[in-house]
Write an enzyme that holds these catalytic residues in place. Sequence first.
Site, PDB file in Angstrom:
ATOM      1  N   SER A  13       0.838  -1.220   0.000  1.00  0.00           N
ATOM      2  CA  SER A  13       0.000   0.000   0.000  1.00  0.00           C
ATOM      3  C   SER A  13       0.863   1.257   0.000  1.00  0.00           C
ATOM      4  O   SER A  13       0.453   2.288  -0.566  1.00  0.00           O
ATOM      5  CB  SER A  13      -0.991  -0.004   1.167  1.00  0.00           C
ATOM      6  OG  SER A  13      -0.357   0.200   2.397  1.00  0.00           O
ATOM      7  N   ARG A  64      23.876 -13.532   3.028  1.00  0.00           N
ATOM      8  CA  ARG A  64      23.094 -12.294   2.911  1.00  0.00           C
ATOM      9  C   ARG A  64      23.827 -11.293   2.033  1.00  0.00           C
ATOM     10  O   ARG A  64      23.224 -10.564   1.263  1.00  0.00           O
ATOM     11  CB  ARG A  64      22.855 -11.683   4.299  1.00  0.00           C
ATOM     12  CG  ARG A  64      21.851 -12.456   5.146  1.00  0.00           C
ATOM     13  CD  ARG A  64      21.666 -11.801   6.504  1.00  0.00           C
ATOM     14  NE  ARG A  64      21.206 -10.431   6.378  1.00  0.00           N
ATOM     15  CZ  ARG A  64      21.903  -9.362   6.761  1.00  0.00           C
ATOM     16  NH1 ARG A  64      23.080  -9.486   7.315  1.00  0.00           N
ATOM     17  NH2 ARG A  64      21.397  -8.154   6.595  1.00  0.00           N
ATOM     18  N   MET A  95      10.775  -6.611   4.300  1.00  0.00           N
ATOM     19  CA  MET A  95      10.915  -7.221   5.626  1.00  0.00           C
ATOM     20  C   MET A  95      12.244  -7.973   5.761  1.00  0.00           C
ATOM     21  O   MET A  95      12.290  -9.087   6.295  1.00  0.00           O
ATOM     22  CB  MET A  95       9.721  -8.139   5.899  1.00  0.00           C
ATOM     23  CG  MET A  95       8.383  -7.400   5.885  1.00  0.00           C
ATOM     24  SD  MET A  95       8.300  -5.974   7.009  1.00  0.00           S
ATOM     25  CE  MET A  95       8.170  -6.818   8.577  1.00  0.00           C
ATOM     26  N   ARG A  96      13.303  -7.366   5.286  1.00  0.00           N
ATOM     27  CA  ARG A  96      14.660  -7.937   5.382  1.00  0.00           C
ATOM     28  C   ARG A  96      15.604  -6.837   5.800  1.00  0.00           C
ATOM     29  O   ARG A  96      15.422  -5.682   5.395  1.00  0.00           O
ATOM     30  CB  ARG A  96      15.141  -8.443   4.015  1.00  0.00           C
ATOM     31  CG  ARG A  96      14.312  -9.539   3.445  1.00  0.00           C
ATOM     32  CD  ARG A  96      14.821 -10.877   3.869  1.00  0.00           C
ATOM     33  NE  ARG A  96      13.889 -11.895   3.415  1.00  0.00           N
ATOM     34  CZ  ARG A  96      13.980 -13.174   3.751  1.00  0.00           C
ATOM     35  NH1 ARG A  96      14.956 -13.605   4.523  1.00  0.00           N
ATOM     36  NH2 ARG A  96      13.097 -14.028   3.315  1.00  0.00           N
ATOM     37  N   ILE A  97      16.649  -7.241   6.527  1.00  0.00           N
ATOM     38  CA  ILE A  97      17.724  -6.309   6.846  1.00  0.00           C
ATOM     39  C   ILE A  97      18.662  -6.285   5.647  1.00  0.00           C
ATOM     40  O   ILE A  97      19.148  -7.345   5.217  1.00  0.00           O
ATOM     41  CB  ILE A  97      18.499  -6.761   8.102  1.00  0.00           C
ATOM     42  CG1 ILE A  97      17.535  -6.991   9.274  1.00  0.00           C
ATOM     43  CG2 ILE A  97      19.575  -5.754   8.452  1.00  0.00           C
ATOM     44  CD1 ILE A  97      16.679  -5.816   9.631  1.00  0.00           C
ATOM     45  N   HIS A 114       9.119   2.805   8.721  1.00  0.00           N
ATOM     46  CA  HIS A 114       9.008   1.834   9.807  1.00  0.00           C
ATOM     47  C   HIS A 114       7.803   2.194  10.681  1.00  0.00           C
ATOM     48  O   HIS A 114       7.647   3.363  11.068  1.00  0.00           O
ATOM     49  CB  HIS A 114      10.293   1.856  10.644  1.00  0.00           C
ATOM     50  CG  HIS A 114      10.272   0.860  11.749  1.00  0.00           C
ATOM     51  ND1 HIS A 114      10.510  -0.486  11.545  1.00  0.00           N
ATOM     52  CD2 HIS A 114      10.013   0.999  13.070  1.00  0.00           C
ATOM     53  CE1 HIS A 114      10.402  -1.126  12.698  1.00  0.00           C
ATOM     54  NE2 HIS A 114      10.101  -0.251  13.632  1.00  0.00           N
ATOM     55  N   ASP A 146      21.045   2.772   7.720  1.00  0.00           N
ATOM     56  CA  ASP A 146      22.471   2.532   7.951  1.00  0.00           C
ATOM     57  C   ASP A 146      22.661   1.032   8.148  1.00  0.00           C
ATOM     58  O   ASP A 146      21.767   0.250   7.836  1.00  0.00           O
ATOM     59  CB  ASP A 146      23.002   3.389   9.110  1.00  0.00           C
ATOM     60  CG  ASP A 146      22.442   2.954  10.457  1.00  0.00           C
ATOM     61  OD1 ASP A 146      21.694   1.950  10.520  1.00  0.00           O
ATOM     62  OD2 ASP A 146      22.753   3.623  11.458  1.00  0.00           O
TER      63      ASP A 146
HETATM   64  C1  GAR Z   1       4.527  -0.739   6.515  1.00  0.00           C
HETATM   65  O1  GAR Z   1       3.758  -0.369   7.639  1.00  0.00           O
HETATM   66  C2  GAR Z   1       6.005  -0.616   6.820  1.00  0.00           C
HETATM   67  O2  GAR Z   1       6.313   0.416   7.702  1.00  0.00           O
HETATM   68  C3  GAR Z   1       6.286  -1.954   7.449  1.00  0.00           C
HETATM   69  O3  GAR Z   1       5.581  -2.855   6.642  1.00  0.00           O
HETATM   70  C4  GAR Z   1       4.367  -2.222   6.224  1.00  0.00           C
HETATM   71  C5  GAR Z   1       4.177  -2.495   4.751  1.00  0.00           C
HETATM   72  O4  GAR Z   1       2.887  -2.149   4.360  1.00  0.00           O
HETATM   73  N1  GAR Z   1       7.677  -2.247   7.485  1.00  0.00           N
HETATM   74  C6  GAR Z   1       8.260  -2.850   8.512  1.00  0.00           C
HETATM   75  O5  GAR Z   1       7.674  -3.284   9.471  1.00  0.00           O
HETATM   76  C7  GAR Z   1       9.758  -2.999   8.364  1.00  0.00           C
HETATM   77  N2  GAR Z   1      10.357  -3.364   9.618  1.00  0.00           N
HETATM   78  P1  GAR Z   1       2.467  -2.122   2.834  1.00  0.00           P
HETATM   79  O6  GAR Z   1       2.978  -3.418   2.212  1.00  0.00           O
HETATM   80  O7  GAR Z   1       0.984  -2.035   2.847  1.00  0.00           O
HETATM   81  O8  GAR Z   1       3.109  -0.917   2.214  1.00  0.00           O
END
Ligand code: GAR
Length: 205
Positions: A13, A64, A95-97, A114, A146
Amino acid sequence: MLKLAVLISGGGSNLQALLDAAANPEFPAEIVCVGSDTDAPGLEFATAAGIPTFVVRPADYGSREEWGQVLAAAIQEHGVGTGPNPGLVVSAGLMRILPGGFVRWFSPQLINTHPALLPAFPGAHAVRDALAAGVTETGVTVHVIDEGVDTGPVLRQIAVPVRAGDTEAELHERIKREERPLLVETVREIAAGTLDLAAVAAARP
Ligand code: GAR
């Protein structure tokens, strides 16, 4: 025109909000590619907008760092991270570092959004962790990436109230309602030159 590479893992989104903004010719940035570590449903938003996508899966690589090199190369193919106008990598729900070599290559033109008020609740379960901690307020942070986990310099934040009885999904959706326009606005400022990531990174204590 700032070139954007957007990285996602899920529903996308935030990506859709960037696509909507970039569809306006007055927006000073264009999305040149969208990448993922998985078959993210949100990739379809990019495809629908005619933007090239790619998937680089960590499981296909021995480390990685190796994954990061292949991901970086896929982004560079679209002209981001190379040449005099390096563009910007936007982690919008990846959702990866990102590994150190990747971060050093693109830094400081590399931002993340975040769903918490960093430095509170870093990591993959920020909304769940905020609920578990019983805070009455959490929010969203857009920051420079970072080599740490959600430790880079904060660019913009908005607080969001936690309501009694909130589920993780309800709270996350309330956060995302603030997050999408905040991410778009932050990208706009970077593209317009009113927010200078090199200066932000250099000013870091
Ligand atoms: C967002 O809220 C973003 O901040 C979070 O995933 C969601 C993705 O939503 N990211 C993390 O949690 C990273 N640690 P979306 O797929 O609807 O854009």
